[in-house]
Scaffold this motif. Structure first.
Motif, PDB file in Angstrom:
ATOM      1  N   LEU A 101      65.702  -1.007 -12.770  1.00  0.00           N
ATOM      2  CA  LEU A 101      65.652   0.346 -13.325  1.00  0.00           C
ATOM      3  C   LEU A 101      65.354   1.365 -12.230  1.00  0.00           C
ATOM      4  CD1 LEU A 101      63.828  -0.364 -16.711  1.00  0.00           C
ATOM      5  CD2 LEU A 101      66.289  -0.187 -16.241  1.00  0.00           C
ATOM      6  N   GLY A 102      65.444   2.647 -12.603  1.00  0.00           N
ATOM      7  CA  GLY A 102      65.423   3.717 -11.615  1.00  0.00           C
ATOM      8  C   GLY A 102      64.046   4.148 -11.169  1.00  0.00           C
ATOM      9  N   ALA A 103      64.031   5.240 -10.389  1.00  0.00           N
ATOM     10  CA  ALA A 103      62.812   5.720  -9.755  1.00  0.00           C
ATOM     11  C   ALA A 103      61.773   6.170 -10.775  1.00  0.00           C
ATOM     12  CB  ALA A 103      63.147   6.875  -8.808  1.00  0.00           C
ATOM     13  N   GLY A 104      62.204   6.825 -11.839  1.00  0.00           N
ATOM     14  CA  GLY A 104      61.250   7.273 -12.853  1.00  0.00           C
ATOM     15  C   GLY A 104      60.522   6.108 -13.500  1.00  0.00           C
ATOM     16  N   HIS A 105      61.259   5.053 -13.764  1.00  0.00           N
ATOM     17  CA  HIS A 105      60.642   3.855 -14.340  1.00  0.00           C
ATOM     18  C   HIS A 105      59.626   3.257 -13.371  1.00  0.00           C
ATOM     19  CE1 HIS A 105      60.322  -0.124 -16.236  1.00  0.00           C
ATOM     20  NE2 HIS A 105      60.503  -0.614 -15.014  1.00  0.00           N
ATOM     21  N   VAL A 106      59.979   3.192 -12.094  1.00  0.00           N
ATOM     22  CA  VAL A 106      59.065   2.648 -11.099  1.00  0.00           C
ATOM     23  C   VAL A 106      57.790   3.474 -11.030  1.00  0.00           C
ATOM     24  CG1 VAL A 106      58.744   2.229  -8.627  1.00  0.00           C
ATOM     25  CG2 VAL A 106      60.888   1.583  -9.739  1.00  0.00           C
ATOM     26  N   ALA A 107      57.929   4.795 -11.026  1.00  0.00           N
ATOM     27  CA  ALA A 107      56.764   5.667 -10.933  1.00  0.00           C
ATOM     28  C   ALA A 107      55.829   5.498 -12.122  1.00  0.00           C
ATOM     29  CB  ALA A 107      57.213   7.125 -10.813  1.00  0.00           C
ATOM     30  N   ALA A 108      56.386   5.345 -13.311  1.00  0.00           N
ATOM     31  CA  ALA A 108      55.558   5.280 -14.511  1.00  0.00           C
ATOM     32  C   ALA A 108      55.028   3.879 -14.783  1.00  0.00           C
ATOM     33  CB  ALA A 108      56.345   5.781 -15.717  1.00  0.00           C
ATOM     34  N   TYR A 109      55.890   2.873 -14.689  1.00  0.00           N
ATOM     35  CA  TYR A 109      55.522   1.544 -15.172  1.00  0.00           C
ATOM     36  C   TYR A 109      55.110   0.584 -14.058  1.00  0.00           C
ATOM     37  CZ  TYR A 109      57.414   3.141 -19.593  1.00  0.00           C
ATOM     38  OH  TYR A 109      57.638   3.851 -20.753  1.00  0.00           O
ATOM     39  N   HIS A 110      55.723   0.689 -12.886  1.00  0.00           N
ATOM     40  CA  HIS A 110      55.316  -0.181 -11.785  1.00  0.00           C
ATOM     41  C   HIS A 110      54.030   0.337 -11.131  1.00  0.00           C
ATOM     42  CE1 HIS A 110      59.563  -2.078 -11.078  1.00  0.00           C
ATOM     43  NE2 HIS A 110      59.293  -1.897 -12.360  1.00  0.00           N
ATOM     44  N   LEU A 111      54.042   1.610 -10.787  1.00  0.00           N
ATOM     45  CA  LEU A 111      52.842   2.168 -10.166  1.00  0.00           C
ATOM     46  C   LEU A 111      51.699   2.260 -11.167  1.00  0.00           C
ATOM     47  CD1 LEU A 111      54.373   4.982  -7.924  1.00  0.00           C
ATOM     48  CD2 LEU A 111      53.919   2.577  -7.386  1.00  0.00           C
ATOM     49  N   GLY A 112      52.023   2.445 -12.434  1.00  0.00           N
ATOM     50  CA  GLY A 112      50.982   2.447 -13.463  1.00  0.00           C
ATOM     51  C   GLY A 112      50.261   1.114 -13.524  1.00  0.00           C
ATOM     52  N   ALA A 113      51.024   0.019 -13.405  1.00  0.00           N
ATOM     53  CA  ALA A 113      50.407  -1.313 -13.413  1.00  0.00           C
ATOM     54  C   ALA A 113      49.523  -1.507 -12.186  1.00  0.00           C
ATOM     55  CB  ALA A 113      51.492  -2.380 -13.455  1.00  0.00           C
ATOM     56  N   TRP A 114      49.994  -1.058 -11.035  1.00  0.00           N
ATOM     57  CA  TRP A 114      49.209  -1.189  -9.798  1.00  0.00           C
ATOM     58  C   TRP A 114      47.889  -0.425  -9.915  1.00  0.00           C
ATOM     59  CZ3 TRP A 114      51.548   0.079  -4.272  1.00  0.00           C
ATOM     60  CH2 TRP A 114      50.740  -0.515  -3.296  1.00  0.00           C
ATOM     61  N   ALA A 115      47.970   0.812 -10.406  1.00  0.00           N
ATOM     62  CA  ALA A 115      46.753   1.600 -10.580  1.00  0.00           C
ATOM     63  C   ALA A 115      45.823   0.968 -11.604  1.00  0.00           C
ATOM     64  CB  ALA A 115      47.123   3.029 -11.004  1.00  0.00           C
ATOM     65  N   LEU A 116      46.386   0.408 -12.663  1.00  0.00           N
ATOM     66  CA  LEU A 116      45.569  -0.222 -13.701  1.00  0.00           C
ATOM     67  C   LEU A 116      44.798  -1.412 -13.150  1.00  0.00           C
ATOM     68  CD1 LEU A 116      44.744  -0.372 -16.674  1.00  0.00           C
ATOM     69  CD2 LEU A 116      46.783  -1.773 -17.090  1.00  0.00           C
ATOM     70  N   VAL A 117      45.447  -2.224 -12.334  1.00  0.00           N
ATOM     71  CA  VAL A 117      44.763  -3.376 -11.731  1.00  0.00           C
ATOM     72  C   VAL A 117      43.617  -2.908 -10.839  1.00  0.00           C
ATOM     73  CG1 VAL A 117      45.029  -5.309 -10.126  1.00  0.00           C
ATOM     74  CG2 VAL A 117      46.765  -4.884 -11.877  1.00  0.00           C
ATOM     75  N   ALA A 118      43.849  -1.856 -10.053  1.00  0.00           N
ATOM     76  CA  ALA A 118      42.804  -1.341  -9.167  1.00  0.00           C
ATOM     77  C   ALA A 118      41.620  -0.797  -9.965  1.00  0.00           C
ATOM     78  CB  ALA A 118      43.377  -0.259  -8.261  1.00  0.00           C
ATOM     79  N   LEU A 119      41.901  -0.046 -11.032  1.00  0.00           N
ATOM     80  CA  LEU A 119      40.818   0.532 -11.836  1.00  0.00           C
ATOM     81  C   LEU A 119      40.060  -0.539 -12.598  1.00  0.00           C
ATOM     82  CD1 LEU A 119      42.612   3.739 -13.194  1.00  0.00           C
ATOM     83  CD2 LEU A 119      40.897   3.588 -11.377  1.00  0.00           C
TER      84      LEU A 119
END
Length: 219
Positions: free
Chosen positions: A185-203
Motif C-alpha cells: 500500500l501507499g505512503a499514507g497507509h505507511v504513515a498511519a498504520y506502519h508508523l502508528g504501530a512503531w510508535a505504539l510499541v515504543a509507548l
C-alpha cells in the motif's frame, strides 16, 4: 563531703555476648550476599539480536512462502539497513549508563527512518483485500518477542522515560522492517498504520517499564 556517685552513670555498660555474636553474624551474612551486577553491553546486544533476528527470520519465511522475493529485498536494502542501524543504536543507547546523548541520536534516527519510509513508498504498489489495520496488528505482534526482551533488560537499570522509549523503538523496528517487504500500500497507509504501530510499541514499552520494579537502580 563528696556527693555519692550514681551507679547507673559510673558503671560501664554491659554487653550481651549473644547479641554481639548475632550482630556479627548478620553483618557477615550481608557482606556475603552477592549483589546483581549489571552487564549492559550483552543486554544491548541481546535486545538488538532479538529485533534483528525476528526481522530476518520473518523475511526468510516470507521469501519461502512467496510473499516477497529476493529481488524485492535487495531493492529495499538501503531502507532495511537504515532500520537495522536504528535498532542497533537505540539498543545500545537504551542500556548504556551514560547514553543520554546517544538516546537522542537513536530517536533522531528513528524519525529519519520514519520519514524515509513514507517518502520512498510513493503511490500504492498493489491493492490489498485485508483491512489496513491488519498491518498495525501484525507489526505489534512480531514486536512482542523483542518487546519482552526490552522490558526484561530495562529492569536492570533505573527507570528513565527516554531510555524506555529508545528500547521500545529498537523493538519496534521489526514491524517496520516487515512492513517494507510484506505490504504494497501507499505512503499514507505507511504513515498511519506502519508508523502508528512503531510508535505504539515504543509507548507501550515505556508505560510497562515504568510499572515494573527494577532489579537494580543503576544509572
Amino acid at each position: 563531703m563528696p556527693a555519692p556517685s550514681d551507679p547507673l552513670l559510673s558503671a560501664p555498660p554491659r554487653l550481651d555476648p549473644g547479641a554481639l555474636e548475632r550482630a556479627l553474624a548478620a553483618s557477615r551474612a550481608e557482606l556475603a550476599l552477592r549483589q546483581p551486577v549489571r552487564r549492559w553491553r550483552p543486554q544491548a546486544v541481546g535486545l538488538f539480536g532479538a529485533s534483528a533476528g525476528m526481522a530476518l527470520a520473518t523475511t526468510a519465511v516470507f521469501v519461502a512462502l512467496g510473499r516477497t522475493t529476493g529481488s524485492a529485498v535487495v531493492g529495499r536494502a538501503p531502507m532495511l539497513t537504515m532500520l537495522l542501524a536504528t535498532s542497533a543504536v537505540c539498543s545500545w543507547a537504551a542500556l548504556s549508563p551514560r547514553g543520554w546523548l546517544l538516546r537522542w541520536v537513536g530517536v533522531g534516527m528513528a524519525l529519519v527512518s520514519a520519514v524515509a519510509m513514507v517518502l520512498t513508498r510513493g503511490a500504492m504498489r498493489e491493492p490489498s483485500s485485508l483491512p489496513e489495520w491488519v498491518c498495525t496488528a501484525s507489526h505489534v505482534a512480531v514486536a512482542l518477542v523483542p518487546g519482552a526482551v526490552a522490558l526484561a533488560v530495562l529492569r536492570w537499570a533505573a527507570f528513565n522515560p527516554l531510555r524506555a522509549v529508545a528500547a521500545g523503538l529498537a523493538a519496534g523496528t521489526v514491524g517496520a522492517f516487515v512492513g517494507e517487504l510484506a505490504c504494497g500500500l501507499g505512503a499514507g497507509h505507511v504513515a498511519a498504520y506502519h508508523l502508528g504501530a512503531w510508535a505504539l510499541v515504543a509507548l507501550l514499552t515505556g508505560a510497562l517499564s515504568k510499572r515494573l520494579k527494577p532489579r537494580t537502580y543503576a544509572p
